[in-house]
Design an enzyme around this catalytic site. Sequence first.
Site, mmCIF file in Angstrom:
data_model
loop_
_atom_site.group_PDB
_atom_site.id
_atom_site.type_symbol
_atom_site.label_atom_id
_atom_site.label_comp_id
_atom_site.label_asym_id
_atom_site.label_seq_id
_atom_site.Cartn_x
_atom_site.Cartn_y
_atom_site.Cartn_z
ATOM 1 N N CYS A 18 96.028 37.539 102.240
ATOM 2 C CA CYS A 18 97.195 37.346 103.085
ATOM 3 C C CYS A 18 96.758 36.656 104.366
ATOM 4 C CB CYS A 18 97.812 38.709 103.405
ATOM 5 S SG CYS A 18 99.140 38.628 104.634
ATOM 6 N N CYS B 147 103.353 34.488 107.822
ATOM 7 C CA CYS B 147 104.703 34.257 107.293
ATOM 8 C C CYS B 147 105.744 35.163 107.943
ATOM 9 C CB CYS B 147 104.718 34.443 105.780
ATOM 10 S SG CYS B 147 103.539 33.361 104.962
ATOM 11 N N THR C 123 101.610 42.999 109.946
ATOM 12 C CA THR C 123 100.650 42.037 109.430
ATOM 13 C C THR C 123 100.202 41.078 110.522
ATOM 14 O OG1 THR C 123 101.750 42.145 107.312
ATOM 15 C CG2 THR C 123 100.366 40.239 107.696
ATOM 16 N N GLU D 100 96.483 44.721 108.823
ATOM 17 C CA GLU D 100 97.745 45.357 109.189
ATOM 18 C C GLU D 100 97.483 46.446 110.216
ATOM 19 O OE1 GLU D 100 99.014 45.686 105.160
ATOM 20 O OE2 GLU D 100 100.762 44.405 105.487
ATOM 21 N N HIS E 247 111.720 35.961 103.539
ATOM 22 C CA HIS E 247 110.389 36.519 103.381
ATOM 23 C C HIS E 247 110.071 36.859 101.926
ATOM 24 C CE1 HIS E 247 106.761 37.689 105.265
ATOM 25 N NE2 HIS E 247 106.847 38.974 104.975
ATOM 26 N N TYR F 83 106.586 35.285 99.347
ATOM 27 C CA TYR F 83 105.570 35.889 98.482
ATOM 28 C C TYR F 83 105.079 34.944 97.395
ATOM 29 C CZ TYR F 83 105.106 40.189 100.868
ATOM 30 O OH TYR F 83 104.765 41.106 101.823
ATOM 31 N N CYS G 25 103.073 32.939 98.028
ATOM 32 C CA CYS G 25 101.643 32.891 98.356
ATOM 33 C C CYS G 25 100.811 33.614 97.306
ATOM 34 C CB CYS G 25 101.375 33.490 99.730
ATOM 35 S SG CYS G 25 101.699 35.270 99.804
ATOM 36 N N GLU H 82 100.542 45.265 98.763
ATOM 37 C CA GLU H 82 101.463 44.505 99.612
ATOM 38 C C GLU H 82 102.507 43.767 98.762
ATOM 39 O OE1 GLU H 82 101.107 40.579 101.953
ATOM 40 O OE2 GLU H 82 99.675 41.930 102.880
#
Lengths: 495, 495, 495, 495
Positions: free
Chosen positions: B110, B114, B201, B267, B302, B306, B308, B456
């Site tokens: 991560c 974002c 995050t 996080e 959002h 994901y 990603c 996550e």
Amino acid sequence: MISVEALWADFGSPIVTAEDYIDSLRGRDMNIFFMGERVLEPADHPVIRPSINAMAETYRIASERPELAAVHSDIAALQVNRFLHVPASPADLVAKHEMQRELGRRTGTCFQRCVGLDAIGACHSVTFDIDGKAGTDYHQRFLAFLRRAQAANIVIGGAMTDPKGDRSKAPHQQSDPDMFLHVVRRDQRGIYVSGAKMHQTGAINSHWLIFMPTMRMTANDRDWSVVGAIRVDSPGLTYVVGRQTNDTRIVDGGEMDAGNARFAGQESLIVFNEVFVPHQHVFMDGEWNHASSLVERFTTYHRSSYVCKTGLGDVLIGAAASAAEHNGVETASHIKDKLVEMTHLNETIYASCMAAAHQSKPVASGAYINDEMLSNVAKHNVTRFPFEIARLAQDIAGGLIVTMPSEKDLQNNEVGPLIRKFLQGRDGVEVTDRMRILRLIENMTIGRNAVGYLTESLHGAGSPQAQRIQIARGMKLDDKKARARNLAGVGERAK
Amino acid sequence: MISVEALWADFGSPIVTAEDYIDSLRGRDMNIFFMGERVLEPADHPVIRPSINAMAETYRIASERPELAAVHSDIAALQVNRFLHVPASPADLVAKHEMQRELGRRTGTCFQRCVGLDAIGACHSVTFDIDGKAGTDYHQRFLAFLRRAQAANIVIGGAMTDPKGDRSKAPHQQSDPDMFLHVVRRDQRGIYVSGAKMHQTGAINSHWLIFMPTMRMTANDRDWSVVGAIRVDSPGLTYVVGRQTNDTRIVDGGEMDAGNARFAGQESLIVFNEVFVPHQHVFMDGEWNHASSLVERFTTYHRSSYVCKTGLGDVLIGAAASAAEHNGVETASHIKDKLVEMTHLNETIYASCMAAAHQSKPVASGAYINDEMLSNVAKHNVTRFPFEIARLAQDIAGGLIVTMPSEKDLQNNEVGPLIRKFLQGRDGVEVTDRMRILRLIENMTIGRNAVGYLTESLHGAGSPQAQRIQIARGMKLDDKKARARNLAGVGERAK
Amino acid sequence: MISVEALWADFGSPIVTAEDYIDSLRGRDMNIFFMGERVLEPADHPVIRPSINAMAETYRIASERPELAAVHSDIAALQVNRFLHVPASPADLVAKHEMQRELGRRTGTCFQRCVGLDAIGACHSVTFDIDGKAGTDYHQRFLAFLRRAQAANIVIGGAMTDPKGDRSKAPHQQSDPDMFLHVVRRDQRGIYVSGAKMHQTGAINSHWLIFMPTMRMTANDRDWSVVGAIRVDSPGLTYVVGRQTNDTRIVDGGEMDAGNARFAGQESLIVFNEVFVPHQHVFMDGEWNHASSLVERFTTYHRSSYVCKTGLGDVLIGAAASAAEHNGVETASHIKDKLVEMTHLNETIYASCMAAAHQSKPVASGAYINDEMLSNVAKHNVTRFPFEIARLAQDIAGGLIVTMPSEKDLQNNEVGPLIRKFLQGRDGVEVTDRMRILRLIENMTIGRNAVGYLTESLHGAGSPQAQRIQIARGMKLDDKKARARNLAGVGERAK
Amino acid sequence: MISVEALWADFGSPIVTAEDYIDSLRGRDMNIFFMGERVLEPADHPVIRPSINAMAETYRIASERPELAAVHSDIAALQVNRFLHVPASPADLVAKHEMQRELGRRTGTCFQRCVGLDAIGACHSVTFDIDGKAGTDYHQRFLAFLRRAQAANIVIGGAMTDPKGDRSKAPHQQSDPDMFLHVVRRDQRGIYVSGAKMHQTGAINSHWLIFMPTMRMTANDRDWSVVGAIRVDSPGLTYVVGRQTNDTRIVDGGEMDAGNARFAGQESLIVFNEVFVPHQHVFMDGEWNHASSLVERFTTYHRSSYVCKTGLGDVLIGAAASAAEHNGVETASHIKDKLVEMTHLNETIYASCMAAAHQSKPVASGAYINDEMLSNVAKHNVTRFPFEIARLAQDIAGGLIVTMPSEKDLQNNEVGPLIRKFLQGRDGVEVTDRMRILRLIENMTIGRNAVGYLTESLHGAGSPQAQRIQIARGMKLDDKKARARNLAGVGERAK
């Protein structure tokens, strides 16, 4: 031998309405069999008629929803039915898929016109490529053909799947050369082809057919490397319509028992016996090294065309939700959760197909083709999720979908009232409405249209393994491995 | 109280490179804790540094792949990093997702930027809407803030998830009002907020944070209906960095044991104790009836972000393929089949996210937002498929990922040679390369970056049930039921 | 060379309690490495000790639950620990599996004693078979060995998995003969073996090891076709303990961070350098054609032994249910539904293993062996369902399992009170209790005991493909095809 | 009113063979309807006959495989058909399940006799319990009834599922009291019951029926709390046979099109209009508080009885393997892998059911009942895996199962030869054999016996949610939570 002009003679005035279309199918001299009988007038055959109705919706939607189903074509310089249009942009493919989903919602079945549409798309670019390499004029022939078809607003079917015989052998190696469609004779005016095409969707409901090779060819398979367009009533063609689950319900049980009495799919075996194709309608003849690209482009288009199943999914989700209401359980958390799951799976298919459309790319002829990886991924999801959606629909509907009395029992004076009494659902629900919805769920999950929703979702446009092979080809393992090595520090020395 | 200008004083010269960015994090006075110790300089903390490296890649990519990661913004009238850009077209969202996948491939984790990006998108349109209804000037404030941020090229983090306390109660009903972040005091210059945000995050790696409500508010929750931007080094903030699986591996075992030594996620729990926010940086204060639209727009953005994870999936597929090669089994049909399955699942996620981008629609402010249904469907797939991809990766890799000796053993004179001898894979494979790839698979499936790839993926941007609720809201059952009734002939009389 | 009597000299008085057992491990001269350091006293090593504790529970249960874990053996004519008992009836295997599940519940991890138990079972019958064919006396040797072991109540480990080198080659074809454990020398008193065994569970925690071939051997692999028993502190043995996810948490974070501070699994690489085995402890030497039956019987036993994972599943379901209570959401329908799904999957594994025990059959030696098909099916379910159970546990638990501060933060005066304030769950729940349960879920799904619950569930007792091969061998297609032909009327003429 | 002796008068000489059984069904005066027509002689009705054939196999197997299907009963002191036997040991239930699987293999459908068998088991123990509490003599009545039935070797059917009306209301609250079967009148000789039972399996093929309540009753539902045995030809009964997918194929297409021409299932709606039951045949009348235990015991037996579906699974796996051979692809790795998966799923169901039998426990009457948790788990797997097995069978078989011409086309002189030419599979395979196997796969996955293999697997013995409720009841969360707390150290203080 008839001239090309003669072949087109009776397509003078364009078909406009769904009714025009149905009329256009009458009075043709075709050699069609179903259940051992010659079918003289398919439009009047009760078992076949629902498949004609489904095709007719492709006309109706063009007038009712022109933004989806009608489009300007540069080829004929006309507004044409989208089923006759070569995609010229991602937006064209996006609209095509929305149209397909909507037709799925309207018919709850296979409306049978996508094979021809995707054949048009594939032929457009492959003829262009062949001409570029071989100096042929296939592309112009194809455009001329398509221009006439667009003007007449006819249905073009596609025919691809050969019997294949011994699957370990190439066409020229088969003991029976007819296991793949091939040119048996050539003369000054054209070619003559023999063989067969299996599982052909909507062929009887079409006006013309484009036949294409079913797989990669070799240099020895020139006679099998052939593409052309023929009238469905060409001499030498025989059709045997396949049986479908519950196909005769409409005859033996009545409209309610049928579940979806108006609409159904249709598939047939087409046998070619020296069928003549004039040169103007030949779009490949011997260019074996283009067969694989034709097949790949066709399947790339066609795998995304399975977005239509999300329209069927919409119907089935709606039917399950209705059944839950009729039972008075629509607020139960497990029922709602199942509807959500069905929707999630259905929309995952939709998303895959739409992504493949939005990310389409043009090829040399200018035609846009869906993204190959995404189209394969989309179809692969189609080979799985409808089965789970159907299972969940049956779960919600209850066992009555397979134990329910016939509409004829309902009409019987003695047992009809008993059925009305004991099949009563929640207050205010008409018993026959409850029964109709349950019959529709039967129809789509274990009845006539389960053929299209389930089995065809597995095998149409290629069986699951065919998609896996294409996914394997496109998965770019070298790049992925390089990414992994980079992050793992491969090549760096251990300290 | 410091003036707005003073707050921005040290962001004068824009950050350009990844190295600039890392330098920009040094020398700040932040109250950060990890494992019971105050962390004075996170960039020098070996456990935290990999998360800073991951964030730094968001700068590197802007110069290396400007077509993906740099974009003209009308707001600052500048070419800006895409992470500071309000999406103004479907193409913007498409490029955003491609950038996110690429960053996933580059970092295997991560990269944490974002949340802030999606907060920017959501605030753009919600401030516009509030102003339209309430006559406020939040939108201009927001644009001014964003203009400065774009010019300085800073990292903006987002902070949303409150502790929530008793989940059956609204914010104003909680016995401890701090269970949701809220305004505790107002004066002429601004507001003061207290509370906490959990699971945040990349907060420590940011320059500014936008805090937002975490859910629908009621008329009694005005003080909890607050949005604002603060510097991460604002007085009154305390950060507690959470523990991750294997976080201390990099310290206790060495780079090879870490699996992916350079990159990780981060996080933290952020505690707010009367943190001051000048009016210019307040974008909502009391407009409780806009909280839900803020949350919905943020999550709609959002959930598609994901995508990603498909970049991480690429890395993991590549690692599994490499492991198979190292074992000499890459041609085994079951291995290839597993790689295809992993790819199929990975691309299904990609397709869902991309479809949600292509089918984005503008809202009143002009910002484009992903299609809500498809974005929820996309994220819901993310809560499932990475787990199966990880399982298949472990299947291919073999048990060695959890039984392998440490790099320190490899360095030991007595057992090092034994390990090299017995962990030798197929000829020609360097033992340490094999070990590195296996450690990467450990890292992503049961190690530090499994935090980002698996857990996550479940809970980020909302847990699975949150998507199901949104899917339920959008599933248009009435239309679906009407379609089913139509086909079933509901309302027609039984003959 | 030491005599057999001397080898047994220090096993005079039987081990009785868990504490006896732990004491028995002290003071041994073993060559053990972990993270590059020699481990002189594993029982005092904080990272290794939890694995010893888990093994110790196999003693505790024998006194606490003798109906499960103690049994009369005809071999030593004694009540023995079930882990030293050759199954002599289906009831023996049923009790074994109940004991394994209970130990899984007690430890939440791999208690490491099943490999040795299943090696005992397999050797009992294979030595009997070899003697019957070859006139050897392996069976008597084995019984004598086992009798001593039962009397002393020691732990016998099993060692099977060789490094294998180039997987396309047989042992004798390897460029390095040590890629499979083999006899390098023989003399009047015994044999000397070299090579290595990988991924060996609980070896360091054992007193003796039985080593066995890992796969089918050929006539040229006689020297590799060897079975024997050795003391774990035999000269020539080196152990390298593998790293596990979060193994050092217990050191760096404290007991709470560890999640399950008391119990863990253990696996090591064992290197054999001319390790001496006196003839009395050799149970196969050259009888290559019995290697495959040894492997198959071992794996048939061992695949059902994975019933232990249902005990871990019980713990994880309980932890998820507790986490839901702590969050105040235990009555939410989706939470309850997930707990039901977890239970359903867990009990499906249990049912598969128990059916394989109830339907066990005796072989020539009198030992009972689990039903082969069902045992493979059981293990195959183990390669799937724990992953889904773990995913659901994480879903219920929430993201806090990967973002939670350390116990050390809780002890810090500044942030400790903040954590207690903001991590408070529903009223009445102690914050540290909530944190402990979440750490346990981390431990079992992405932490140290995920090694045993997930990765080992994939690869222990054979990877998924190994079960598929056995299922393929046992699936009796000929009978199934005959049944299908019968119903389809194959062979009957079409009318 | 007829006496009990008279009711039994025509069951004097026991039925022995399958042929005897079929003869025994003739000449009865029953009020049966199918598709709106009265069916005078079901044994001669072409659509119903296959279901009678399937039931007849329960007689044939008793002579052919007495070790499975014949057993000594202490009740009649006779060797009886196992379908009339009260299970008196785990071995009885194990043999029962093996018999059920074998009958599944022999018929490929539902042989319809398990409902009655499981009703016998449940009534045995519940009448015993009622008598113990209420001082009634139901148990003796029941034993007398069963003794006669065993001696006569008749088929006893079971009837449980009421229409239920408004599902939110108890029986006594329904606006129409007939929504649950109930006593409408009592006199000195017996009781009179009215109402209906839906989805009743094999009722028409039985000699007697036991009717039972369908769910928990309340103190106000005494008249609905009734159990009794009646002749299927009792005055006042009306049967409406439900439609099944493709039920008329056998008439309209011929034996080959039917797929499995000999065997099918059968379900009907039974309407009761003041049907008289003499006291000797009443086994519960008003003891409402025993209704739930009757239902639970019945479903516990019956859910494991779904082991029969593994016999159908065997047939379908065999058919798919045959189809693969006919296509010449049986050695393709993906084909073999699919057969393994089908087998794995099928054996997982088998294992679940067998474990539930082996772990059965006795109740007060001495009858053994399957383990409740495992039986629910077994059935829950049945609601899932057959759907996936069917999908894989269709995958292997290819699309021809839904596009194949009729047997009547094969008989046609014009198209018959074309079909034989083009449907030829690999050399040496008879075309009609290939077609027959494909029709069998159609029959079991989307045809008549898919009713039993799929939909009935979902809903028979309770829909999926019913099992989930029972699993929830039995999942012992308190113990599981205690285990988790113990390992997590809950209650221990943070240091």
